[in-house]
Design a protein around this motif. Structure first.
Motif, PDB file in Angstrom:
ATOM      1  N   VAL A   1       0.704  -4.673   5.020  1.00 36.47           N
ATOM      2  CA  VAL A   1       1.470  -4.648   6.112  1.00 36.47           C
ATOM      3  C   VAL A   1       2.017  -6.212   5.972  1.00 36.47           C
ATOM      4  O   VAL A   1       3.430  -6.423   5.848  1.00 36.47           O
ATOM      5  N   ARG A   2       1.307  -7.214   5.572  1.00 37.64           N
ATOM      6  CA  ARG A   2       1.897  -8.575   5.367  1.00 37.64           C
ATOM      7  C   ARG A   2       2.757  -8.553   4.390  1.00 37.64           C
ATOM      8  O   ARG A   2       3.824  -9.215   4.548  1.00 37.64           O
ATOM      9  N   HIS A   3       2.675  -7.829   3.380  1.00 41.06           N
ATOM     10  CA  HIS A   3       3.485  -8.145   2.021  1.00 41.06           C
ATOM     11  C   HIS A   3       4.681  -6.988   2.003  1.00 41.06           C
ATOM     12  O   HIS A   3       5.373  -6.817   0.992  1.00 41.06           O
TER      13      HIS A   3
ATOM     14  N   ILE B   1       2.235   3.851   4.445  1.00 40.22           N
ATOM     15  CA  ILE B   1       2.956   4.811   5.016  1.00 40.22           C
ATOM     16  C   ILE B   1       3.462   4.326   6.123  1.00 40.22           C
ATOM     17  O   ILE B   1       4.640   4.536   6.565  1.00 40.22           O
ATOM     18  N   VAL B   2       2.587   3.795   7.094  1.00 41.80           N
ATOM     19  CA  VAL B   2       2.950   3.624   8.529  1.00 41.80           C
ATOM     20  C   VAL B   2       4.116   2.492   8.386  1.00 41.80           C
ATOM     21  O   VAL B   2       4.805   2.331   9.309  1.00 41.80           O
TER      22      VAL B   2
ATOM     23  N   ALA C   1       2.939  -1.661  13.092  1.00 41.38           N
ATOM     24  CA  ALA C   1       2.395  -1.057  11.869  1.00 41.38           C
ATOM     25  C   ALA C   1       0.991  -1.390  11.781  1.00 41.38           C
ATOM     26  O   ALA C   1       0.294  -0.468  11.497  1.00 41.38           O
ATOM     27  N   LYS C   2       0.460  -2.651  12.103  1.00 43.05           N
ATOM     28  CA  LYS C   2      -0.750  -3.018  11.996  1.00 43.05           C
ATOM     29  C   LYS C   2      -1.848  -2.073  13.161  1.00 43.05           C
ATOM     30  O   LYS C   2      -2.968  -1.671  12.984  1.00 43.05           O
TER      31      LYS C   2
END
Length: 540
Positions: free
Chosen positions: A117-119, A193-194, A204-205
């Protein structure tokens, strides 16, 4: 905003590969450079916790008869099965896989979803991805780089575990390392995907972590009802797959194919989705806000931003309290006549009756975990600042201290709710000594507040080092979790603020360390707020 089909021209094919993957190598190097501190810390700490378990188990249960007895008693306890899973063997390696396999898999999943999610979504949310995409960067290159970064981390973790436990059996060590690493990759591709579905990195996280929590609950429910690990609920959970590899107890290699298949399928879906939307867009439209604002203060905004996270933590503490409370009655049977196990619990929870010692040790662990919530809640200030959302707010008649106060009230009051919720859950399943259980929960708060206050100081006075608060909190958790089992010197255990707190229930209440830690927290908060008033805002 909903997703739209892109019509932008893709970069031309380069010598580095197909045009939709152009620039992947450069983005991967950038991701690894940005995570050059976080990834080694995650991998080494998590890997060494698993590896060190072999030494502590060998010291606790030195003979085959001791290990066979503890394996039988642990498997017979449904609460322990729900927490750790069934014991499939009585060797040192099998007991390490039982004791650490589930939690290492969960933490590897957390590490992986944060990386991806970070990238991906976080880069889009801050606008950095749009600037990068203006160069020779393929459409799927950012996602590929993020997944490769997660693969590097999980591969390194698997290698550390394999190398560290090879002395217990090379095959079992490799099976355990692969099981944990592949679980991380399952949730890395799930996060990929999320990240396409939502337009918020925080959401998302949260959603991926929610799926991880549901997977843990499924496995726990399945294992609680079936001592053989054959429950359908267990097999519906990726965490259950890692457990059913049965490292050091038969090494069921074919189970690894389930995780590998999930990685491939979810990776394919993520790649399909990322090719069908514009940068910054999402497939699930954001809910429009009200026509007129309903947030009357900076504190109300902070509550709106943090209430979802606090609700999730509270639910988790309640469930964990209910589970752990049900284990207290069997504490004496669990320890039995094993003097080393009794000494470990005494170092964690004091030298009282074994049930009181067990309660004190468990509530101490709850306090350590609550400190992670406090640090994360404080560092929400840092996130708001670096993402440049704080600047327009502070341009209004809202002062810095008023803005910070809204978040800090939640950061320091939230752990109170968490600890009292955990205490309530433990009392409901334990059924005795309400006052003692709640007092033992409350006495952990000064330690929690001190670590949260350190995060305030770092954010206010040394903003570039603010993320170091995670390292300090992680060190405190590691010392409190594995320090007693490794028989570390008391001087090392005292490096954690939780090492100074009275071991309630059962022990005498000692007010001096409680008041000193609370006063220290107040001083650190004041110093941090003074620094925040004087310095410039941090750019992203």
């Amino acid at each position: 905003m909903s997703a739209t089909v892109t019509t932008a021209a893709a970069p031309p094919t380069t010598a580095g590969g197909p045009r939709h993957l152009a620039g992947t190598g450069a983005l991967l190097r950038l991701a690894l450079r940005r995570d050059r501190v976080m990834l080694p810390v995650w991998v080494l700490v998590l890997g060494m916790v698993v590896v060190s378990g072999a030494g502590s188990i060998d010291a606790l249960y030195p003979t085959a008869a001791d290990r066979a007895q503890v394996a039988t008693s642990m498997t017979a306890n449904s609460s322990l099965r729900s927490l750790y899973g069934p014991v499939y063997g009585d060797s040192v390696g099998a007991l390490v896989a039982w004791r650490f396999g589930v939690f290492a898999s969960v933490l590897a999943a957390v590490m992986s979803l944060v990386i991806v999610v970070r990238h991906t979504r976080e880069e889009e949310e801050t606008g950095r991805q749009e600037m990068l995409s203006a160069a020779m960067v393929g459409r799927r290159a950012p996602l590929t780089a993020a997944l490769l970064a997660a693969l590097v981390a999980n591969t390194a973790l698997a290698l550390v575990i394999t190398a560290g436990l090879a002395g217990q059996g090379a095959g079992g060590a490799l099976a355990l390392g692969l099981a944990i690493g592949l679980t991380g990759m399952v949730f890395a591709t799930m996060a990929a995907i999320v990240a396409q579905l939502t337009e918020s990195a925080r959401l998302a996280k949260g959603l991926t972590a929610g799926v991880l929590g549901a997977a843990f609950v499924l496995r726990a429910a399945g294992d609680a009802g079936d001592a053989e690990g054959g429950s359908l609920l267990t097999w519906l959970s990726p965490v259950g797959w890692a457990e059913n590899v049965r490292a050091f107890a038969g090494d069921r290699w074919w189970v690894l194919l389930l995780s590998a298949a999930a990685v491939l399928v979810q990776g394919f879906v993520a790649y399909e989705l990322t090719g069908r939307r514009d940068v910054g867009m999402s497939f699930l439209p954001a809910r429009p806000g009200p026509a007129e604002g309903r947030l009357a203060s900076a504190g109300a905004l902070a509550w709106r931003l943090q209430r979802g996270g606090l609700a999730g933590w509270t639910a988790g503490f309640l469930v964990a309290g209910l589970v752990f409370g049900g284990m207290v009655e069997g504490a004496a049977d669990l320890v039995g006549d094993n003097e080393q196990a009794r000494q470990i619990f005494e170092r964690m929870g004091g030298a009282q009756a074994i049930s009181d010692t067990f309660l004190a040790a468990l509530l101490g662990l709850f306090g350590m975990v609550a400190s992670l919530y406090a640090v994360g809640s404080v560092l929400r200030l840092h996130g708001e600042e670096t993402s440049q959302r704080a600047e327009p707010l502070l341009a209004s008649p809202v002062g810095r201290l008023r803005w910070a106060a809204g978040h800090l009230v939640i950061a320091f009051a939230g752990p109170v709710l968490l600890m009292l919720t955990a205490g309530t859950g433990m009392y409901l399943s334990y059924g005795r000594d309400f006052g003692g259980v709640m007092g033992a929960a409350a006495v952990q708060l000064p330690g929690v507040w001190l670590l949260g206050a350190l995060a305030v100081l770092l954010h206010g006075a040394f903003p570039k080092a603010a993320v170091a608060a995670w390292g300090v909190a992680g060190l405190a958790v590691a010392i409190g979790w594995i320090g007693p089992a490794l028989d570390l010197p008391q001087a090392v255990l005292n490096l954690s603020p939780f090492g100074h707190l009275p071991k309630l229930p059962g022990a005498d209440m000692a007010w001096q360390p409680v008041l000193v830690l609370a006063a220290g927290a107040a001083v650190l908060v004041a110093a941090g707020l003074a620094g925040l008033r004087r310095r410039d805002l941090v750019a992203s």
